[in-house]
Design a protein around this motif. Structure first.
Motif, PDB file in Angstrom:
ATOM      1  N   ASN A 258       0.829  -1.209   0.000  1.00 47.60           N
ATOM      2  CA  ASN A 258       0.000   0.000   0.000  1.00 47.60           C
ATOM      3  C   ASN A 258       0.863   1.259   0.000  1.00 47.60           C
ATOM      4  OD1 ASN A 258      -2.472  -1.268  -0.102  1.00 47.60           O
ATOM      5  ND2 ASN A 258      -2.780  -1.259   2.112  1.00 47.60           N
ATOM      6  N   VAL A 259       1.968   1.229   0.746  1.00 45.49           N
ATOM      7  CA  VAL A 259       2.887   2.375   0.749  1.00 45.49           C
ATOM      8  C   VAL A 259       3.439   2.607  -0.653  1.00 45.49           C
ATOM      9  CG1 VAL A 259       5.094   3.250   1.611  1.00 45.49           C
ATOM     10  CG2 VAL A 259       3.516   2.097   3.172  1.00 45.49           C
ATOM     11  N   VAL A 260       3.900   1.543  -1.298  1.00 43.04           N
ATOM     12  CA  VAL A 260       4.475   1.663  -2.642  1.00 43.04           C
ATOM     13  C   VAL A 260       3.428   2.183  -3.628  1.00 43.04           C
ATOM     14  CG1 VAL A 260       5.489   0.380  -4.560  1.00 43.04           C
ATOM     15  CG2 VAL A 260       6.182  -0.131  -2.209  1.00 43.04           C
ATOM     16  N   GLY A 261       2.197   1.675  -3.519  1.00 40.37           N
ATOM     17  CA  GLY A 261       1.145   2.112  -4.425  1.00 40.37           C
ATOM     18  C   GLY A 261       0.834   3.587  -4.288  1.00 40.37           C
ATOM     19  N   VAL A 262       0.665   4.058  -3.060  1.00 47.87           N
ATOM     20  CA  VAL A 262       0.365   5.484  -2.839  1.00 47.87           C
ATOM     21  C   VAL A 262       1.561   6.348  -3.238  1.00 47.87           C
ATOM     22  CG1 VAL A 262      -0.259   7.216  -1.127  1.00 47.87           C
ATOM     23  CG2 VAL A 262      -1.267   4.939  -1.003  1.00 47.87           C
TER      24      VAL A 262
ATOM     25  N   ASP B 164       3.114   6.715 -16.260  1.00 51.35           N
ATOM     26  CA  ASP B 164       3.185   5.668 -17.286  1.00 51.35           C
ATOM     27  C   ASP B 164       3.010   4.279 -16.660  1.00 51.35           C
ATOM     28  OD1 ASP B 164       3.624   7.571 -19.227  1.00 51.35           O
ATOM     29  OD2 ASP B 164       5.808   7.426 -19.106  1.00 51.35           O
ATOM     30  N   LEU B 165       3.289   4.177 -15.360  1.00 52.42           N
ATOM     31  CA  LEU B 165       3.132   2.912 -14.640  1.00 52.42           C
ATOM     32  C   LEU B 165       1.881   2.928 -13.763  1.00 52.42           C
ATOM     33  CD1 LEU B 165       6.846   2.277 -13.577  1.00 52.42           C
ATOM     34  CD2 LEU B 165       5.580   1.187 -15.446  1.00 52.42           C
ATOM     35  N   ALA B 166       0.879   3.659 -14.206  1.00 53.62           N
ATOM     36  CA  ALA B 166      -0.362   3.779 -13.427  1.00 53.62           C
ATOM     37  C   ALA B 166      -0.972   2.420 -13.133  1.00 53.62           C
ATOM     38  CB  ALA B 166      -1.369   4.647 -14.175  1.00 53.62           C
ATOM     39  N   TRP B 167      -0.902   1.520 -14.099  1.00 46.04           N
ATOM     40  CA  TRP B 167      -1.466   0.181 -13.909  1.00 46.04           C
ATOM     41  C   TRP B 167      -0.759  -0.560 -12.780  1.00 46.04           C
ATOM     42  CZ3 TRP B 167       1.888  -3.892 -14.347  1.00 46.04           C
ATOM     43  CH2 TRP B 167       3.098  -3.636 -14.992  1.00 46.04           C
ATOM     44  N   LEU B 168       0.569  -0.331 -12.658  1.00 46.22           N
ATOM     45  CA  LEU B 168       1.342  -1.009 -11.618  1.00 46.22           C
ATOM     46  C   LEU B 168       0.984  -0.471 -10.238  1.00 46.22           C
ATOM     47  CD1 LEU B 168       3.607  -2.937 -10.767  1.00 46.22           C
ATOM     48  CD2 LEU B 168       5.238  -1.062 -11.170  1.00 46.22           C
ATOM     49  N   TRP B 169       0.959   0.846 -10.071  1.00 47.06           N
ATOM     50  CA  TRP B 169       0.641   1.432  -8.765  1.00 47.06           C
ATOM     51  C   TRP B 169      -0.789   1.099  -8.351  1.00 47.06           C
ATOM     52  CZ3 TRP B 169       5.342   1.709  -8.383  1.00 47.06           C
ATOM     53  CH2 TRP B 169       6.181   2.452  -9.211  1.00 47.06           C
ATOM     54  N   SER B 170      -1.721   1.124  -9.294  1.00 42.70           N
ATOM     55  CA  SER B 170      -3.113   0.799  -8.982  1.00 42.70           C
ATOM     56  C   SER B 170      -3.255  -0.669  -8.593  1.00 42.70           C
ATOM     57  CB  SER B 170      -4.013   1.106 -10.191  1.00 42.70           C
ATOM     58  OG  SER B 170      -3.917   2.461 -10.583  1.00 42.70           O
ATOM     59  N   GLY B 171      -2.577  -1.533  -9.328  1.00 41.97           N
ATOM     60  CA  GLY B 171      -2.648  -2.963  -9.035  1.00 41.97           C
ATOM     61  C   GLY B 171      -2.014  -3.320  -7.705  1.00 41.97           C
ATOM     62  N   ILE B 172      -0.881  -2.676  -7.387  1.00 45.81           N
ATOM     63  CA  ILE B 172      -0.208  -2.939  -6.114  1.00 45.81           C
ATOM     64  C   ILE B 172      -1.113  -2.575  -4.941  1.00 45.81           C
ATOM     65  CG2 ILE B 172       1.623  -2.033  -4.615  1.00 45.81           C
ATOM     66  CD1 ILE B 172       3.474  -2.081  -7.023  1.00 45.81           C
ATOM     67  N   MET B 173      -1.795  -1.424  -5.041  1.00 44.94           N
ATOM     68  CA  MET B 173      -2.719  -1.038  -3.968  1.00 44.94           C
ATOM     69  C   MET B 173      -3.889  -2.009  -3.869  1.00 44.94           C
ATOM     70  SD  MET B 173      -3.076   3.075  -3.778  1.00 44.94           S
ATOM     71  CE  MET B 173      -3.795   3.148  -5.411  1.00 44.94           C
ATOM     72  N   GLY B 174      -4.369  -2.495  -5.010  1.00 46.97           N
ATOM     73  CA  GLY B 174      -5.461  -3.465  -4.990  1.00 46.97           C
ATOM     74  C   GLY B 174      -5.071  -4.739  -4.262  1.00 46.97           C
ATOM     75  N   ILE B 175      -3.843  -5.202  -4.491  1.00 45.57           N
ATOM     76  CA  ILE B 175      -3.358  -6.401  -3.804  1.00 45.57           C
ATOM     77  C   ILE B 175      -3.216  -6.134  -2.312  1.00 45.57           C
ATOM     78  CG2 ILE B 175      -1.393  -7.967  -3.566  1.00 45.57           C
ATOM     79  CD1 ILE B 175      -0.917  -7.655  -6.577  1.00 45.57           C
ATOM     80  N   GLY B 176      -2.611  -5.009  -1.958  1.00 40.46           N
ATOM     81  CA  GLY B 176      -2.393  -4.693  -0.551  1.00 40.46           C
ATOM     82  C   GLY B 176      -3.683  -4.571   0.238  1.00 40.46           C
ATOM     83  N   CYS B 177      -4.655  -3.855  -0.313  1.00 42.14           N
ATOM     84  CA  CYS B 177      -5.926  -3.662   0.394  1.00 42.14           C
ATOM     85  C   CYS B 177      -6.668  -4.977   0.588  1.00 42.14           C
ATOM     86  CB  CYS B 177      -6.816  -2.679  -0.386  1.00 42.14           C
ATOM     87  SG  CYS B 177      -6.309  -0.952  -0.248  1.00 42.14           S
ATOM     88  N   SER B 178      -6.765  -5.779  -0.448  1.00 45.10           N
ATOM     89  CA  SER B 178      -7.506  -7.035  -0.349  1.00 45.10           C
ATOM     90  C   SER B 178      -6.817  -8.017   0.587  1.00 45.10           C
ATOM     91  CB  SER B 178      -7.672  -7.666  -1.741  1.00 45.10           C
ATOM     92  OG  SER B 178      -8.463  -6.841  -2.567  1.00 45.10           O
ATOM     93  N   ALA B 179      -5.488  -8.050   0.557  1.00 42.87           N
ATOM     94  CA  ALA B 179      -4.747  -8.953   1.437  1.00 42.87           C
ATOM     95  C   ALA B 179      -4.949  -8.575   2.906  1.00 42.87           C
ATOM     96  CB  ALA B 179      -3.267  -8.939   1.083  1.00 42.87           C
ATOM     97  N   ILE B 180      -4.923  -7.284   3.217  1.00 35.12           N
ATOM     98  CA  ILE B 180      -5.091  -6.849   4.607  1.00 35.12           C
ATOM     99  C   ILE B 180      -6.501  -7.142   5.103  1.00 35.12           C
ATOM    100  CG2 ILE B 180      -5.215  -4.810   6.108  1.00 35.12           C
ATOM    101  CD1 ILE B 180      -2.819  -3.690   4.598  1.00 35.12           C
ATOM    102  N   PHE B 181      -7.516  -6.905   4.269  1.00 32.80           N
ATOM    103  CA  PHE B 181      -8.889  -7.202   4.684  1.00 32.80           C
ATOM    104  C   PHE B 181      -9.056  -8.686   4.993  1.00 32.80           C
ATOM    105  CE2 PHE B 181     -13.157  -8.690   3.592  1.00 32.80           C
ATOM    106  CZ  PHE B 181     -13.918  -7.930   4.466  1.00 32.80           C
ATOM    107  N   THR B 182      -8.581  -9.541   4.091  1.00 35.97           N
ATOM    108  CA  THR B 182      -8.713 -10.985   4.292  1.00 35.97           C
ATOM    109  C   THR B 182      -7.916 -11.449   5.506  1.00 35.97           C
ATOM    110  OG1 THR B 182      -8.978 -11.257   1.900  1.00 35.97           O
ATOM    111  CG2 THR B 182      -8.475 -13.231   3.182  1.00 35.97           C
ATOM    112  N   LEU B 183      -6.727 -10.922   5.672  1.00 39.70           N
ATOM    113  CA  LEU B 183      -5.900 -11.289   6.814  1.00 39.70           C
ATOM    114  C   LEU B 183      -6.554 -10.857   8.131  1.00 39.70           C
ATOM    115  CD1 LEU B 183      -3.244 -12.566   7.688  1.00 39.70           C
ATOM    116  CD2 LEU B 183      -2.149 -10.331   7.414  1.00 39.70           C
TER     117      LEU B 183
END
Length: 418
Positions: free
Chosen positions: A307-311, A320-339
């Motif tokens: 989440n830090v890296v994404g923000v 140009d790497l918008a897809w990467l930052w957006s995807g990284i935040m998506g992974i971080g948020c979902s992982a924390i909720f499930t955990l």
């Protein structure tokens, strides 16, 4: 020979702590099916409205402010539901309470369909989101009570089902409204509630009430824990709350932020999809890793760092790497909720404690999350850019890395090491 308390002091791994005899295959599959059907009802009514909001606004002749309230109501009612759910569940039984809440959720969806007015739509939304608040809270103790040796697996599939069903509904509700009208496009999903009620009634009849289950022996001094005075409970509440604050803020403003960074309207909109579609990847990966016995502490810290890296990427790095930052935040948020959902069960001794921890943490967490979209929108309007709200979000996410380390230590809710 091991004593009951030994089961906590010498677990097989950080992810799996057998609290009593393994559940039968019948119980496992019945609980799994019940949880999956419950999960299909817990996000669809909310995301469906977001996808069709302009149509509803025009049909009901309501203002942007009123639409905004429909978006803010869920977090408030989630918090209210989380506060009172443990007491109601303990008094009437987890299964009985969930059956009543699924019925209330379904009723709320029907009201929004049959009473196409502002009051009717708001009332139906309050009812169904209050019911979802109960279900959010009581899911963890049911999993702990019925399938204590399969907590990571069932929790992961439960979270995955919520995400996938929400994505499907969000994608089809608008085109569906063009064929059957917006009311049925929104309310037609209530049939899922009917199926869920059937299987939960069957589960209740076959397995009995959770209130009648044998109590699990727990260490002396750990039975009367007040979650509101427990450091661990506050740590997980803040951990989950900051994740939810980021999630709901990004869900509300990500396309607008990328638009201001120079992306086209179409590409900026696609970044919101990238953010959402990373959830299945995160949930499946996390569930697999926890089941394989990987340290929960390392996984929690890694998710928070993502989440830090994404923000950081959105704020200061290349668009140009918008897809990467957006995807990284998506992974971080979902992982924390499930955990967080897993920790409600893994770090408590009984289903009742899991319910109380879940209720306290989610109540505090959703109150924190409520101020994310509101505060971000206000700061953007006051400053004319996204720099300050994104900087504040970055600082909060850095702080959440430290909280991730604390909340995922191998200790139970009362501080005893495992």
């Amino acid at each position: 020979m091991s004593t009951p308390s030994d089961l906590h002091s010498k677990p097989r791994s950080d992810a799996a702590q057998p609290l009593n005899l393994p559940s039968s295959k019948f119980t496992f599959w019945l609980v799994l099916c019940a949880m999956i059907l419950l999960a299909t009802n817990m996000r669809a009514p909310i995301v469906a409205l977001g996808s069709i909001a302009p149509v509803v606004q025009e049909a009901l002749n309501i203002s942007e402010t009123q639409i905004g309230w429909l978006g803010a109501v869920p977090m408030l009612t989630f918090a209210v539901g989380a506060l009172i759910a443990p007491t109601i569940g303990k008094r009437f039984g987890l299964e009985n309470t969930l059956i009543a809440m699924i019925a209330l959720l379904t009723f709320g969806m029907v009201i929004r369909t049959l009473i196409p007015t502002w009051i009717g739509f708001l009332g139906g939304t309050v009812l169904l989101t209050l019911a979802i608040g109960f279900a959010n809270t009581l899911a963890a103790p049911v999993i702990k009570q019925r399938t204590p040796n399969h907590i990571p697996l069932i929790t992961g599939l439960f979270s995955l089902t919520m995400t996938v069903s929400a994505g499907i509904v969000a994608g089809v509700v608008l085109p569906l409204s063009e064929y059957i009208g917006w009311q049925w496009a929104l309310g037609g999903w209530s049939f899922l509630g009917l199926f869920a009620i059937i299987i939960w009634v069957f589960l209740r009849l076959r397995l009995g009430s959770s209130n009648n289950q044998a109590a699990i022996p727990i260490p002396s001094g750990s039975s009367n824990i007040s979650m509101w005075r427990t450091p661990f409970a506050w740590q997980i509440a803040i951990f989950m709350g900051l994740q939810s604050l980021l999630f709901y803020t990004v869900a509300s403003f990500l396309p607008s932020i990328w638009l201001s960074k120079g992306l086209s309207a179409v590409t900026a909109g696609q970044m919101a999809s990238v953010f959402q579609f990373m959830a299945p990847v995160a949930i499946l990966s996390l569930t697999w890793l926890v089941n394989r016995g990987r340290p929960i502490q390392a996984l929690a810290v890694f998710a928070a760092v993502l989440n830090v890296v994404g923000v950081l990427g959105i704020t200061y790095l290349s668009a140009d790497l918008a897809w990467l930052w957006s995807g990284i935040m998506g992974i971080g948020c979902s992982a924390i909720f499930t955990l967080s959902m897993m920790l409600f069960s893994l770090r408590t001794y009984t289903a009742n404690q899991a319910s109380e921890l879940s209720g306290m943490a989610q109540a505090v967490g959703y109150i924190i999350a409520f101020f994310g979209p509101l505060g971000t929108g206000w700061l953007h309007e006051a400053t004319g850019n996204w720099d300050l709200p994104l900087l504040i979000m970055l600082v909060l996410m850095i702080g959440n890395v430290a909280i991730a380390w604390m909340v995922s230590r191998p200790v139970m809710v009362d501080g005893k090491r495992i």
